[in-house]
Design a protein around this motif. Structure first.
Motif, PDB file in Angstrom:
ATOM      1  N   UNK A  34      -0.154 -26.036  39.537  1.00 36.27           N
ATOM      2  CA  UNK A  34      -1.223 -26.811  39.273  1.00 36.27           C
ATOM      3  C   UNK A  34      -0.873 -28.175  38.501  1.00 36.27           C
ATOM      4  N   UNK A 376     -16.013   2.878  12.935  1.00 35.28           N
ATOM      5  CA  UNK A 376     -16.421   1.276  12.977  1.00 35.28           C
ATOM      6  C   UNK A 376     -16.189   0.219  11.768  1.00 35.28           C
ATOM      7  N   UNK A 395     -15.603  -3.693  16.333  1.00 37.65           N
ATOM      8  CA  UNK A 395     -16.186  -4.923  15.692  1.00 37.65           C
ATOM      9  C   UNK A 395     -15.402  -6.153  16.056  1.00 37.65           C
ATOM     10  N   UNK A 397     -16.501  -8.641  17.780  1.00 36.50           N
ATOM     11  CA  UNK A 397     -16.690 -10.209  17.868  1.00 36.50           C
ATOM     12  C   UNK A 397     -16.466 -10.978  16.409  1.00 36.50           C
ATOM     13  N   UNK A 398     -16.100 -10.088  15.248  1.00 37.25           N
ATOM     14  CA  UNK A 398     -15.784 -10.845  14.054  1.00 37.25           C
ATOM     15  C   UNK A 398     -14.406 -11.442  13.997  1.00 37.25           C
ATOM     16  N   UNK A 400     -12.376 -13.415  15.900  1.00 35.27           N
ATOM     17  CA  UNK A 400     -12.137 -14.973  15.425  1.00 35.27           C
ATOM     18  C   UNK A 400     -12.002 -15.668  14.265  1.00 35.27           C
ATOM     19  N   UNK A 401     -12.917 -15.020  13.273  1.00 35.30           N
ATOM     20  CA  UNK A 401     -13.067 -15.477  11.881  1.00 35.30           C
ATOM     21  C   UNK A 401     -11.561 -14.949  11.000  1.00 35.30           C
ATOM     22  N   UNK A 402     -11.327 -13.826  11.465  1.00 32.21           N
ATOM     23  CA  UNK A 402      -9.865 -13.465  10.992  1.00 32.21           C
ATOM     24  C   UNK A 402      -8.713 -14.051  11.366  1.00 32.21           C
ATOM     25  N   UNK A 404      -8.955 -17.005  12.155  1.00 32.57           N
ATOM     26  CA  UNK A 404      -8.837 -18.347  11.547  1.00 32.57           C
ATOM     27  C   UNK A 404      -8.110 -18.358  10.202  1.00 32.57           C
TER      28      UNK A 404
END
Lengths: 463, 411
Positions: A34, A376, A395, A397-398, A400-402, A404
């Motif tokens: 590439x 859960x 859980x 979907x949360x 990415x916050x953690x 960060x």
């Protein structure tokens, strides 16, 4: 490469050899092409198969929902390589820049990428490991053979070791309606990676799904019948489990033996390399033409105190491979460091488990969302007053916050309210990682000192 | 004096092309005009907030002092409790999980895919019935009836009732449109009546399905006995209403925006005609380029939180302008260009996090079918008005009518 055009020449007509034809090897090869590498590319793999994906091997394949033979990794682009499959690398001559193959052939290189990964730790007693019905699960062939045996409907399956792979196998067996016993040396499943608080949830999940889970025990012997088929296992608590299929799931061994004596800084903990994936030699000097990526590599991570982390994570293999490939064909000033925050996932007993950061470095855990009782929840791991990892049971979907929070070294425990904070999450508790002096089945993350020749294993849960 | 950016977003005059306003907005990633909502317009900040557990979707957490020009008036008077779109975990998770059982994986992996034949038939029927090719209103004749018919089939609304259902859906959709010029009392009453009638109709249907279940989603929801227990009748009603409204108003606009975009780019339309598989990347790029949900106004903060150096106080109203994030040059190269060949396209068009679009797999499939069939069957299609007249709604943005003409309709 000192700006004299030699890098350009290398990109045009150089020779790159990739040892290891799995996920990391393939993605590295694709990245090289590439980014315009036009020279010769040789891919060496010990298995006869083209690169395949492993996550389905312990899940869909065992459920009979996918064929092990049809797990080939999608090709993101053509790599135009010479493939040397079915023959393992057997040695490395760093001075002459040649890889020796098991069939005696030698392959010269200008730059080398090592992505030989890991293999399943075998049952230590060879005679018992040879019994018919005793399996490990790492390769496509392992998975196909085991799936066939499960299809035949064994009376009982014994899984030795309740790490992620062992637990996924147990889950698949239960979903197929098979009787399953799991023997785990530690206090709970997944305890090495996620600690006892979360391990207790994993144990509940197994028992609720009908697994005969035995913790704090070791399998001391496997017994066969007259025709050489496994028929029972002896446990350290004096009990016997009658079984006709045994799956040894005791973690992995890094494929570095072939590098012994080469002078490269490789050992049982992997190949030590810098943050740009360049391998160290045994003197602690970084090489400039040998790179490592994937499960076999062991890199310092700035976010985790520059500790050398070796990670058996799918995403890590991909990102490390891309970074190694980029750096192999770049000027030193254009090289980029591998700074991915570790992440992994598992799926077992109907629950999606995902983690970010390095939970096993943590000492405390706070259940910041959901509840342990429901299976859960989101658990945040703290280490010396900062957030170091997080795990999500259904859980994800949360996360990415953690992530960060980990990236920004946010304080632990988190001081803010969240949606769905329940009584579990009012204060942090001891994450309950096992005493590192007591061996469990291998943790996902191994940590060590700086010298790769130092073969002592130091598990460091901070206190 | 120039109009505030907030008013410009709401101003119908800017509906046909709100993107220059969003560009202005992005210069202040956290935009706040006195007393109004905190408006977030940049990609990375929006994505973070969509995963932030300090952000609530439950209107009850909104401080009474937070003023929001989009706050739905008199919503509390409606007899129904909020659907899971406006709830936080654990209630949200439970209802969404239960609703998902008859809809998607792991329990119903083939539900959406199994509708392919039906979707194709509905699309074909609607195109067959377009009539005079010299003047077609694509909204009225195609993009509106298509998703409503689909949601009826999915829920198990009998065909003979579909017409009544369409009327209620229409009224309710119109009521979501905060038109400052319309008489709020009049509009509110119409919506209230429609909601009542629809509620009573659905309640009757649910009762019928409980005793006489079929394969439809309503039957499965009404008779579910999973680990989460059964849904109460009220929960069923609010869930069904949510599926109905969220399930079609967005798709109408996605299909219409899609056809408008393609008619403005005949080269792409021609490529789609030659290769219907191009519908997949076209729909993804559309969700980035012209998302039907332009902004998410229904969020509030559970704590003081800092975003790009600005402290947003607890209880504040948050607007996440998805359509602006989708055109953030920090994230997408040449963001104002419609490029179906774009490779890296993690857009915000369907949201992200726990409230990410529930119906996404169906909406995608519907729009792929709709656009590829329109491209295949309409001969030399062209716009009669550009820009077409837009709905008032700044949140669910799309043309009210899309007058087009073509030379004929291929079989």
């Amino acid at each position: 490469m000192i700006g004299d055009g030699s890098l350009e020449r290398f990109r045009r007509e150089g020779r790159i050899v990739v040892v290891g034809a799995s996920l990391a090897g393939l993605r590295a090869a694709e990245t090289l092409r590439d980014k315009g590498f036009a020279g010769s590319l040789t891919m060496i793999g010990d298995e006869p198969h083209e690169p395949y994906d492993r996550p389905p091997l312990s899940k869909q394949v065992l459920l009979g929902k996918a064929a092990a033979e049809r797990t080939a990794l999608p090709r993101l682009r053509s790599v135009d390589a010479t493939w040397r499959l079915g023959v393992p690398a057997a040695g490395l001559d760093m001075a002459a820049r040649r890889v020796r193959l098991a069939d005696g052939d030698e392959v010269p290189y200008d730059r080398l990428l090592i992505a030989t990964g890991v293999r399943a730790h075998p049952w230590p007693r060879e005679a018992e490991a040879q019994l018919d019905g005793v399996f490990v699960l790492r390769t496509r062939d392992d998975s196909a053979a085991l799936a066939r045996r499960l299809e035949a409907g064994p009376k009982r399956v014994l899984v030795i070791g309740a790490g992620f792979t062992g637990s996924e196998i147990a889950s698949a067996c239960r979903e197929r309606g098979l009787a399953v016993t799991v023997a785990e040396r530690g206090a709970a499943p997944l305890v090495g990676a996620l600690g006892g608080v979360v391990g207790a949830v994993a144990a509940e999940m197994q028992r609720e799904h009908g697994v005969d889970l035995r913790c704090g025990v070791m399998v001391t012997a496997l017994e066969g019948d007259a025709s050489g088929r496994v028929r029972a296992a002896q446990l350290s608590d004096g009990s016997t489990v009658e079984t006709d299929v045994v799956i040894v799931s005791l973690g992995a061994t890094r494929n570095t033996e072939w590098l012994a004596g080469s002078g490269l800084g490789a050992g049982p903990r992997g190949i030590a390399c810098d943050a740009g994936c360049r391998a160290f030699d045994i003197r602690g000097i970084v090489t400039d033409d040998i790179y490592a990526a994937g499960d076999v590599a062991r890199c310092p991570h700035p976010l985790f105190g520059y500790q050398f982390l070796s990670l058996e994570h799918w995403g890590n293999a991909v990102s490390q491979a891309r970074i190694a490939a980029h750096n192999m064909i770049s000027e030193s000033t254009d090289r980029i460091p591998h700074m991915e925050v570790p992440a992994f996932w598992s799926s077992q007993f109907g629950v999606n488990i995902k983690s970010v950061g390095v939970p096993s470095l943590g000492t405390e855990i706070l259940i910041s969302q959901g509840s342990l009782k429901d299976h859960r929840f989101l658990g945040v791991y703290g280490y010396q007053g900062r957030v170091i990892g997080a795990v999500a049971f259904d859980h994800a979907r949360w996360l990415p916050f953690y992530q960060e929070l980990i990236e920004t070294t946010a304080p632990f425990p988190p001081s803010f309210p969240t949606v769905d904070r329940r009584s579990d999450g009012q204060r942090p508790i001891d994450a309950d990682f096992p005493d590192p002096s007591v061996p469990t089945h291998g943790p996902t993350v191994t940590l060590g000192g700086y010298s790769p020749a130092d073969r002592r294993m130091t598990f460091t849960p901070a206190h | 004096m120039t109009q505030s950016l907030l008013h410009q977003i709401l101003d119908h005059a800017n509906r046909a092309n709100p993107y220059p306003i969003y560009e202005q907005l992005r210069k202040t990633p956290v935009h706040h005009e006195d007393g109004g909502p905190y408006v977030i317009s940049t990609y990375y900040e929006i994505r973070s907030l969509l995963h932030d557990p300090r952000i609530s979707s439950d209107a009850r957490n909104l401080a009474s002092t937070a003023r929001d020009p989009l706050a739905e008036p008199a919503r509390e008077e409606s007899a129904l409790p909020p659907g899971f779109l406006r709830l936080d975990p654990p209630e949200h998770d439970r209802l969404r999980r239960m609703t998902n059982r008859p809809f998607g994986p792991p329990h119903s992996p083939h539900r959406v895919d199994g509708m392919r034949g039906e979707l194709h038939d509905i699309v074909s029927g609607l195109i067959d019935g377009l009539g005079d090719p010299g003047r077609i209103d694509l909204v009225e004749q195609f993009s509106y009836p298509f998703p409503v018919t689909v949601i009826c089939r999915l829920l198990g609304v009998p065909r003979e009732d579909e017409a009544r259902f369409h009327t209620w859906a229409d009224t309710l959709a119109a009521s979501l449109d905060p038109d400052p010029d319309a008489d709020p009392t009049e509009r509110g009453k119409g919506a209230h009546d429609a909601r009542m009638e629809l509620g009573m109709y659905l309640a009757g249907l649910i009762e019928e399905r409980r005793t006489n279940p079929g394969e439809d989603m309503l039957s499965q929801l009404a008779t579910a006995k999973g680990e989460d227990g059964p849904m109460t009748t009220m929960e069923l009603l609010s869930t069904a209403a949510l599926l109905l409204i969220a399930g079609h108003e967005t798709t109408v606009n996605l299909i219409t925006n899609g056809m408008l975009t393609l008619l403005r780019r005949p080269d792409v339309l021609e490529r789609l005609r030659a290769d219907p598989r191009l519908a997949v990347p076209i729909v993804e790029e559309l969700l980035r380029f012209e998302p039907p949900v332009q902004l998410v106004p229904q969020r509030t903060t559970l704590a003081d939180i800092e975003v790009r150096g600005v402290t947003i106080p607890k209880g504040a109203s948050l607007w996440l302008v998805l359509a602006s994030g989708n055109r953030d040059p920090q994230r997408f190269e040449d963001p104002d260009r419609f490029d179906p060949d774009r490779r890296d396209i993690q857009h915000l068009g369907l949201g992200s996090g726990i409230h990410s679009c529930f119906g996404a797999p169906l909406a995608r499939l519907e729009t792929q079918f709709a656009l590829s069939e329109l491209a295949r069957r309409l001969e030399n299609p062209r716009l009669l008005e550009d820009p077409p007249p837009y709905r008032q709604n700044a949140v669910l943005r799309g043309p009210r009518h899309l007058p087009i003409a073509c030379d004929g309709i291929r079989p």
